[in-house]
Design an enzyme around this catalytic site. Structure first.
Site, short mmCIF file in Angstrom:
data_model
loop_
_atom_site.label_atom_id
_atom_site.label_comp_id
_atom_site.label_asym_id
_atom_site.label_seq_id
_atom_site.Cartn_x
_atom_site.Cartn_y
_atom_site.Cartn_z
N HIS A 120 0.82 -1.22 0.00
CA HIS A 120 0.00 0.00 0.00
C HIS A 120 0.84 1.26 0.00
CE1 HIS A 120 -3.50 -2.60 1.75
NE2 HIS A 120 -3.31 -2.77 0.47
N CYS A 142 6.29 21.11 -11.50
CA CYS A 142 5.31 21.17 -12.60
C CYS A 142 3.94 21.68 -12.17
CB CYS A 142 5.16 19.80 -13.25
SG CYS A 142 4.18 18.65 -12.26
P1 NAD Z 1 -6.60 -3.88 10.33
O1 NAD Z 1 -6.71 -2.64 11.14
O2 NAD Z 1 -7.69 -4.29 9.46
O3 NAD Z 1 -6.29 -5.12 11.30
C1 NAD Z 1 -5.30 -5.10 12.26
C2 NAD Z 1 -5.43 -6.39 13.07
O4 NAD Z 1 -4.36 -6.42 13.99
C3 NAD Z 1 -6.72 -6.49 13.88
O5 NAD Z 1 -7.35 -7.71 13.58
C4 NAD Z 1 -6.24 -6.43 15.34
O6 NAD Z 1 -6.96 -7.31 16.19
C5 NAD Z 1 -4.82 -6.88 15.23
N1 NAD Z 1 -3.91 -6.30 16.23
C6 NAD Z 1 -3.81 -5.00 16.62
N2 NAD Z 1 -2.81 -4.85 17.50
C7 NAD Z 1 -2.26 -6.09 17.69
C8 NAD Z 1 -1.20 -6.59 18.50
N3 NAD Z 1 -0.48 -5.80 19.27
N4 NAD Z 1 -0.93 -7.92 18.43
C9 NAD Z 1 -1.66 -8.75 17.64
N5 NAD Z 1 -2.65 -8.33 16.86
C10 NAD Z 1 -2.96 -7.01 16.89
O7 NAD Z 1 -5.24 -3.72 9.52
P2 NAD Z 1 -4.79 -4.33 8.16
O8 NAD Z 1 -5.22 -5.75 8.05
O9 NAD Z 1 -3.37 -3.98 8.02
O10 NAD Z 1 -5.58 -3.54 7.04
C11 NAD Z 1 -5.94 -2.21 7.12
C12 NAD Z 1 -5.32 -1.25 6.12
O11 NAD Z 1 -4.90 -0.14 6.90
C13 NAD Z 1 -4.11 -1.67 5.39
O12 NAD Z 1 -4.38 -1.41 4.08
C14 NAD Z 1 -2.97 -0.74 5.84
O13 NAD Z 1 -2.37 -0.18 4.70
C15 NAD Z 1 -3.65 0.38 6.54
N6 NAD Z 1 -3.05 0.86 7.81
C16 NAD Z 1 -1.70 0.92 7.99
C17 NAD Z 1 -1.17 1.35 9.19
C18 NAD Z 1 0.32 1.39 9.35
O14 NAD Z 1 1.03 1.58 8.37
N7 NAD Z 1 0.83 1.19 10.56
C19 NAD Z 1 -2.00 1.73 10.25
C20 NAD Z 1 -3.39 1.68 10.04
C21 NAD Z 1 -3.89 1.21 8.81
#
Ligand code: NAD
Length: 251
Positions: A120, A156
């Site tokens: 992403h 640009c």
């Molecule tokens: P999501 O938010 O859908 O899921 C995150 C998952 O991680 C959840 O199921 C949650 O229960 C679990 N989780 C949270 N903290 C945890 C921990 N300490 N230990 C174990 N599990 C934990 O995130 P996703 O699947 O990455 O998809 C969401 C989209 O959001 C992606 O496209 C991403 O690009 C973007 N995003 C990125 C960031 C980042 O770069 N840090 C932050 C937020 C969202």
């Protein structure tokens, strides 16, 4: 379902491992995920790529959000989960890391660029949608004060945008190709901190499994692919990595 010790044994034996991470690996660095309670989705609706390109109001909305999270992202440090992935690579046990995250923390933990694919994109860069010139975010974001208009390219005049993939935007082709190549080669495919609800990213664990890989999922809550996995650990990544690193240390 495999036990923790059996899973550790597989990682000890295998050099053909792929790790796939989502926002959950960075919550312990202080960056909120999207879907947990209090996550970004519960407070904002996403600005699509089409809205961003078509409307100054949408661009300003997107930049205001970025302003809210910029400092936290900029100051975030990698945590034990990011260092765990880096340590697999240091041991010669990582084909590659595929991440949905845009925070750059895997690379800050010392994982080489050529060993990671950011599906992403990255918010550590800003790009011109017209000429492709890329910029350091800091000076641009510092200028977004008061009643600002959206930033434009100094070369640009084109629209500037974080180098991240928005809803409605095509997935980066080279990143997708590399991620697929690694996935089909994997003997062990480990998901860490993803709700596995976002496509096409969530299709990688299925592809890995179909190609004969062992599938492991480490996440705080259940995912739609848990039933399909060979090893599932429902809990915090930091705690898990601490225990698990000790188990594979002699590998
Ligand atoms: P999501 O938010 O859908 O899921 C995150 C998952 O991680 C959840 O199921 C949650 O229960 C679990 N989780 C949270 N903290 C945890 C921990 N300490 N230990 C174990 N599990 C934990 O995130 P996703 O699947 O990455 O998809 C969401 C989209 O959001 C992606 O496209 C991403 O690009 C973007 N995003 C990125 C960031 C980042 O770069 N840090 C932050 C937020 C969202």
């Amino acid at each position: 379902m495999m036990t923790l010790e059996e899973f550790a044994g597989k990682i000890r034996e295998s050099c053909e491992n792929v790790v796939f991470t989502g926002a959950g690996i960075s919550t312990e660095s202080g960056i909120p995920d999207f879907r947990s309670p209090g996550g970004i989705w519960t407070r904002y609706r996403p600005v699509t790529y089409q809205e961003f390109v078509a409307s100054e109001a949408a661009r300003i909305e997107a930049w205001k959000r970025r302003l809210e999270t910029h400092e936290a992202h900029k100051n975030a440090k990698p945590n034990i989960g990011h260092y765990f992935v880096q340590s697999l690579d240091a041991k010669g046990k990582l084909i590659g890391l595929i991440t949905q995250n845009v925070d750059g923390l895997h690379n800050l933990a010392g994982l080489p660029d050529e060993k990671s694919v950011e599906l992403h994109g990255s918010n550590r860069k800003i790009v011109c949608l017209n000429c492709g010139k890329s910029f350091d975010p800091d000076p641009i974001i510092k200028n977004l004060v008061g009643d600002f208009s959206s930033p434009k390219c100094n070369a640009c005049g084109g629209i500037l945008k974080s180098a991240t993939i928005s809803f409605g935007q095509a997935m980066p082709q080279e990143a997708m190709r590399q991620a697929q190549e690694w996935t089909v080669r994997a003997h062990v495919f480990v998901v860490m901190g993803s709700s596995l609800q976002v496509q096409p990213a969530a299709s990688f664990p299925v592809l890995a499994k179909r190609n004969g890989a062992l599938l492991a999922i480490i996440n705080r809550e259940a995912t739609p692919l848990d039933e399909y996995a060979d090893f599932v650990h429902q809990g915090a990544i930091g705690e898990f990595c601490q225990r698990f690193s000790a188990l594979i240390a002699d590998g």
